[in-house]
Motif scaffolding. Sequence first.
Motif, PDB file in Angstrom:
ATOM      1  N   LYS A 127      -6.966   4.370   3.855  1.00 46.54           N
ATOM      2  CA  LYS A 127      -6.402   3.294   3.139  1.00 46.54           C
ATOM      3  C   LYS A 127      -5.290   2.733   3.837  1.00 46.54           C
ATOM      4  CE  LYS A 127      -5.308   5.890  -0.870  1.00 46.54           C
ATOM      5  NZ  LYS A 127      -5.087   6.012  -2.318  1.00 46.54           N
TER       6      LYS A 127
ATOM      7  N   TRP B 133     -15.077   0.216  -2.665  1.00 44.74           N
ATOM      8  CA  TRP B 133     -13.531   0.481  -2.655  1.00 44.74           C
ATOM      9  C   TRP B 133     -12.951  -0.909  -1.691  1.00 44.74           C
ATOM     10  CZ3 TRP B 133      -9.733   0.107   0.934  1.00 44.74           C
ATOM     11  CH2 TRP B 133      -8.519   0.398   0.608  1.00 44.74           C
TER      12      TRP B 133
ATOM     13  N   ASN C 227     -10.529  -3.894  -3.200  1.00 43.63           N
ATOM     14  CA  ASN C 227      -9.414  -3.996  -2.523  1.00 43.63           C
ATOM     15  C   ASN C 227      -9.290  -5.372  -1.645  1.00 43.63           C
ATOM     16  OD1 ASN C 227      -7.597  -1.701  -3.328  1.00 43.63           O
ATOM     17  ND2 ASN C 227      -9.662  -0.818  -3.323  1.00 43.63           N
ATOM     18  N   ASN C 228     -10.430  -5.945  -1.629  1.00 39.00           N
ATOM     19  CA  ASN C 228     -10.228  -7.580  -1.143  1.00 39.00           C
ATOM     20  C   ASN C 228     -10.267  -7.354   0.317  1.00 39.00           C
ATOM     21  OD1 ASN C 228     -10.368  -9.043  -3.282  1.00 39.00           O
ATOM     22  ND2 ASN C 228      -8.179  -8.402  -3.834  1.00 39.00           N
ATOM     23  N   CYS C 229     -10.976  -6.410   0.886  1.00 40.23           N
ATOM     24  CA  CYS C 229     -11.182  -6.351   2.536  1.00 40.23           C
ATOM     25  C   CYS C 229     -12.261  -7.185   3.074  1.00 40.23           C
ATOM     26  CB  CYS C 229     -11.431  -4.760   2.788  1.00 40.23           C
ATOM     27  SG  CYS C 229     -10.211  -3.665   2.388  1.00 40.23           S
TER      28      CYS C 229
END
Length: 277
Positions: free
Chosen positions: A143, A181, A185-187
């Motif tokens: 993270k 994920w 989480n807008n990656c």
Amino acid sequence: MKLFDNTDAPVNVVDQAAVEAQGPIKGYVHSVESFGAVDGPGIRFTVFLQGCRMRCQYCHNPDTWNIGVGDEMTADQVLDDAQRYKAFWGDTGGITCSGGESLVQIDFLLDLFTKAKQRGISTCLDTSGNPFTRDEPWFSQFKKLMAVTDISLVDIKHINSAEHKKLTGFGNENILDMIQWMSANNCDMWIRHVLVPERTDYDNYLTELGDYIKTLNNVQKVEVLPYHTLGVKKYNELGIAYPLDGIEPPTPDRIRNAEKLLHTADYNGYKTWKPTK
């Protein structure tokens, strides 16, 4: 030299305070490329990190498999080398970490990307996601890594887990969990898929993969990478039997078919993408 060490023991996830007390974190580097044009947005300084547990049948870099070998370098040494080329990067280029599998050395990778951002250098992670886990302390490190990663190139080897295991030695459940994920989480991501006759070049699997990618957020680009045989020489030099002996690269028609089924033309964010972190 062990060429088939794909142990599940954790690698490069350690007590951060203990490491800092002993000195700078060092990573194992296989090689670098100063002017990478296919390793993310713009022109990029590409660092190929050593170590990978997967044994993809079409891998063209079997010399990167071994864990814990290679040139030992600190993040500052890598960045001092990379920064000499900064004038060529423009506003989209920067540094990419590839492999091997970059996430095998997650502590070094986090140190490298954190210091890169402090220097104003854009960061790109090239990964197949095999080390991903929500177990601690690895997940917390991941993270933190995503917070200093501008964009990731994510290689989905196969959408079907059983076929993924045949192809790589591992299933894909944790890999798809990583992608979910990242999407939640807008990656920013580029999705890549290697097209291999008799392995991944089947319409049903390509359609399933295309439908899956449609469910994801922040996919800037989808690429079909045609299988090639340029790595065969390395297998011969290392005395390893080549797993795909006799399989030829896909035809242009099959490449176009894969691009259609993966809807590659629908993902154009990369054309105007710029780092925002």
